[in-house]
Write a protein that holds these residues in place. Structure first.
Motif, PDB file in Angstrom:
ATOM      1  N   ARG A 184       0.834  -1.215   0.000  1.00  0.00           N
ATOM      2  CA  ARG A 184       0.000   0.000   0.000  1.00  0.00           C
ATOM      3  C   ARG A 184       0.862   1.256   0.000  1.00  0.00           C
ATOM      4  N   LEU A 185       2.013   1.179  -0.619  1.00  0.00           N
ATOM      5  CA  LEU A 185       3.005   2.245  -0.526  1.00  0.00           C
ATOM      6  C   LEU A 185       2.479   3.626  -0.891  1.00  0.00           C
ATOM      7  N   VAL A 206      15.972  -3.668  -0.161  1.00  0.00           N
ATOM      8  CA  VAL A 206      15.023  -3.996  -1.233  1.00  0.00           C
ATOM      9  C   VAL A 206      13.623  -3.681  -0.727  1.00  0.00           C
ATOM     10  N   PHE A 207      12.790  -3.189  -1.603  1.00  0.00           N
ATOM     11  CA  PHE A 207      11.409  -2.907  -1.236  1.00  0.00           C
ATOM     12  C   PHE A 207      10.558  -3.087  -2.480  1.00  0.00           C
ATOM     13  N   TYR A 208       9.235  -3.180  -2.286  1.00  0.00           N
ATOM     14  CA  TYR A 208       8.411  -3.208  -3.489  1.00  0.00           C
ATOM     15  C   TYR A 208       7.340  -2.130  -3.435  1.00  0.00           C
ATOM     16  N   ILE A 209       7.059  -1.631  -4.619  1.00  0.00           N
ATOM     17  CA  ILE A 209       6.058  -0.584  -4.817  1.00  0.00           C
ATOM     18  C   ILE A 209       4.783  -1.294  -5.236  1.00  0.00           C
ATOM     19  N   VAL A 222       9.460  -4.528  -7.755  1.00  0.00           N
ATOM     20  CA  VAL A 222      10.479  -4.786  -6.740  1.00  0.00           C
ATOM     21  C   VAL A 222      11.704  -3.946  -7.064  1.00  0.00           C
ATOM     22  N   VAL A 223      12.199  -3.211  -6.076  1.00  0.00           N
ATOM     23  CA  VAL A 223      13.344  -2.330  -6.299  1.00  0.00           C
ATOM     24  C   VAL A 223      14.508  -2.706  -5.392  1.00  0.00           C
TER      25      VAL A 223
END
Lengths: 349, 349, 349, 349
Positions: A184-185, A206-209, A222-223
């Motif tokens: 829910r970024l 690492v994170f995901y949008i 995924v970043v």
């Protein structure tokens, strides 16, 4: 009847759908090589101020968590999180299905019945880590390889920039990777006073949008902001069944989401509605907050009589029974929530 | 120097070793088909009053837990246990390595700093189960398939027959299998006033009789007392690397352990020594008990000065730091603990 | 009745058993830290001329293969082997159970009905590798991470030093690890004219010295000759249920096996008997060889009438049906095979 | 430039896209409970003449294969297939990642260099099964639980109804499940003279109707035609990361695909173009067929000079090098292939 059960009960934001329509007849490459995905990556790198980013597009959140964690953890490593973490509760054991233990950190202060804030507190995390690394039998225990947090959390709450920096320091002190689930970024970024994409890119390994809950039909980005993706990422993703053949579908959508600030606007719109709903419920109805959430998930303690009345107008989820007389409920807004839908909840209606 | 660090710091009981010696030159079948394993199974069935039992011999405890749980659980199922359970703490994630979540049940009463008794309490278990089955989102959570308990527990404590019966009822009410890890079973049976092998066989869906810590060089006997072993058990065991080619090695040892009540005598011997040691420490030294254990693992709060003195005579494990001034230590007896070894701890020595 | 069905139908070599007896009452450390294991490692390092070796003691072969392969392969990597490889045929999918594909290389020359020699031929391996690395779709295929061979092979045959060096070069050319399964290593070393432990230690990235089939009750010694064991090996081994608590059991046995050349003598003894048996069957009985094996597994094509007669004297395995009229059988000798047992097969008896 | 590299280089069929557009603003349930998915299931049941069908919508093919196979196989079971099977070659080990062995059946007739037809031949399958079930060591081998075939195959070929019935009989004789991967099902059904959805539903235990390659943006419909889905399918799907939260996305698309025979018309359109392309290449250009495929994947042996010329007009894949002088290429049509695109390949252009 209006619907506030979730933020994935809708289609796609009009601009995202429009972009799918206008690009539909174009022939593209596949498996992430299409130029839409390529351009979307560039836009995301820019938005994150992270030109070295490795970016991958997957289809859904649970898939993403399991695939990414299995990729960044050694086989013998587990992932630390708080007890309400999505990977610990609502993914049917997807992470364990890849062989890794999900280590839910117990809060040091665990008074029965307290309402948790859904966040992993640094003090609790450090206490666990200190105990683990001091334990002479640690070799026989699951070694932690990463820390997982959700932003916003499953209870709608937010980590401040300072809290993220503190978690970052703890991860550095103990050699752990920090992974942020951004299902829910958009809503988190819109509501946060101090956390933006560039700070997330600086602080996370690492994170995901999230796309699915934030304006897309499907898709998560995924970043790995430091160009630090594990080797052979395509094979790792594919063997988890997470590599979309028709990758342009997600590429096109993220290209739209990251054009003209759409992603952030989607977040702002939902937060606006959430604030309106909250003010209405607190000021007009007099409901107490179950959790003080600044994002698009709002939690209220609602008396039975009001529940009946609201039920006739709107759909919303029962969150949990607090005690004999009190139950908490959740109302979720999204980019699709209209002024009319909020207005329909008005006490006078 | 005497040694009380563990109950697996020794070789095999003399009678077990003798039986290995006298059978050494015999040629046998393999993979569990040897006649020693066959006869050992018969002896165990008799001792359990469970003539329908399916019995399998594996090499070690962690291997046994992971293999058996993976065999009795559906892929999407997890196993419930208490937080101190061996599978939750000290098996390096062996159960998760097979794809299953280990669900540690939080005690309802969790006052920070309380000394737990290492047992899974029925009230806590039922509370978890009631909450799970009432949860409308249960399909998205890991479904419990079995309950795991250790007898004796990792803290040396014992479930009474009544407690086992209660857990059995709970398992029946919720359709769960009850699996008992008997790594130290001989010591539990010897110390228990009301639980014997036949009751375990009646109440558990599957349990194992520990050999490695109770008189054998190696080996554990898994018992499905109702002839209820999963299908194709040999393949399930083999694919976990748990099928011994030279099965007679464990068959011979269990044949010895179940001849002339050796297994129970092994237990009684260790308990006798544990009681003597405990009386000495409590009455002569004035140590407080950290955990009130009736079995071969004894836990004491020992002042620093005494720790130094004892360290010169004996080896024992530091268990945990309670606070600034107090630390708990563990002393373990086994079938191999001699009167002299206990006597050497005498305050006057 | 004499028995030639396998080389694991016996107990332990007298010297190994004796050492277990004489050390039985000693108290030791566990989980590999006992001094017997420590000294056994030193002896093995010496015998391998590999002072940097990391050495681990596990319980059995299938367990060892799955644990080691899962430790040296990345999650997305598979292991190459020949079609008759133990991991491809007779381990009930233990390697796949850890998530890795076993890639059986097809022989370039695959005339139906030909008797294979059980070896991985470099030409076949290179052909597979060339094709794989030239394939533009390789990212969607399982990437090879290691090559697995057995020494001796499952069909008793041996790789020459030159063949091993060639495989080594191929592994180096393609960045693969070479893993040698030495379940029957003693017999291979005894029969080989040019391969010894030091050459194995030079050429393999990791190999194991089989104990169970070569004189021990149980146990295999895994050797990473270049000090190149993966990180956190104890945790990796433990999570596979392969870490023996009572490690001294295997440590003591390997200490005995590597004292006074026992391991090699065990091999020589078995080969001596194998040669006698072979000469008898070929010269006296006139049987044809099904496979020309120089080690302790011998394969013969035996006419029905002779099978009946031999059956009355000895136990042996039916290997495979070649055609309507011919069946192949396997006779296995071991360190335990006596002169009398061989003599009993004499045509005149 | 026209593109014939794949059938997933396009967007969605206009009717599918239109349905996404017109339903976009509707709020729905999630996780498969939305009414679009519900109605799409009804339409599929009708089209299959299988009113008892359990139907699930997943996102992509590799994900579907791994999830479904892991759901229908016991942990110790493997899946049989032919060597060119997608799960054996191009899924980066997704099936093995779930712990199961992919058993590629060797053709009895394996002349090196022969062009295979990509099909699993019943004779080869039966030979393997006969050998397996006659093998006394079968317990140590991976037990087959299912047979996997693709329709059409990876080489574009088709099983006749008779061949499917024969495979069905073999599966029944040996107690195996038959699973059909229908990634390109629309094209197979359109080209097949005797296999339709009802026959597939009668003969398979489970199959999937490919959406991604046959007109959808994404999505596959898994059908258990006899209401024989494994228990707790939602949890099994979720733990594989295959449960779409926004399920209406795939539900809407399949609702469109199964309205007014769109799915079959999509197939027919592509086959029409494939036939035109084939006739052009064979009659006008004089190319030889590499594989005689009746579906939308066409394979030709093309001389270098023609390759150069065609390369300037169209994109297509190099399939494989046959020998020094001959290379095979693949041209793929889809529902999106226009008359102009085919015409552009005309020799005279």
């Amino acid at each position: 009847m209006t619907h506030f059960e979730s933020d994935y009960n809708n289609g796609a934001h009009a601009a995202v759908l429009q972009h799918l329509i206008e690009t539909n007849d174009e022939r593209t490459q596949s498996y992430g090589d299409d130029h839409f995905s390529g351009h979307a990556r560039e836009l995301i790198r820019k938005a994150c101020h992270a030109p070295e980013s490795d970016i991958y597009f997957l289809a859904g959140g649970t898939q993403t968590n399991a695939t990414i964690l299995d990729s960044i953890l050694e086989p013998f490593e587990g992932v630390l999180c708080c007890e309400t973490a999505h990977i610990n509760v609502h993914e049917s054991g997807a992470v364990e299905a890849t062989g890794h233990k999900v280590i839910a950190v117990r809060p040091l202060d665990c008074k029965a019945g307290s309402v948790q804030d859904g966040k992993l507190h640094n003090a609790d995390l450090r206490a666990w880590l200190d105990a683990y690394f001091a334990d002479e039998t640690a070799e026989h225990m699951v070694r932690p390889g990463a820390v997982y947090i959700t932003f916003p959390t499953e209870l709608g709450t937010l980590y401040s920039l300072s809290e993220l920096q503190t978690l970052r320091r703890t991860c550095d002190d103990f050699g752990l990777l920090l992974y942020v689930d951004g299902a829910r970024l958009a809503y988190g970024l819109a509501a946060s006073p101090d956390v933006d994409l560039p700070s997330l890119a600086r602080l996370a390994d690492v994170f995901y949008i999230g796309g699915t809950k934030c304006g897309a039909l499907c898709g998560e980005a995924v970043v790995f902001p430091h160009g630090n993706a594990p080797t052979h990422m395509l094979s790792r993703i594919k063997r988890h069944g997470a590599l979309l053949a028709k990758s342009r579908v997600v590429g096109v959508q993220f290209e739209a989401l990251f054009t003209d600030d759409l992603y952030l606007n989607i977040g702002r719109q939902a937060i606006r509605q959430a604030i309106r709903l909250r003010e209405m419920f607190v000021n007009d109805y007099g409901f107490k907050l179950y959790i003080d959430s600044p994002t698009n998930q709002q939690f209220f303690i609602i008396p039975d009589a009001d529940v009946e009345r609201l039920c006739r107008k709107a759909g919303f989820e029962t969150w949990c029974k607090i005690d004999e007389d009190q139950t908490a409920f959740r109302f979720v807004t999204s980019w699709a929530t209209t002024d009319e839908e909020i207005e329909s909840l008005n006490k006078k209606q």
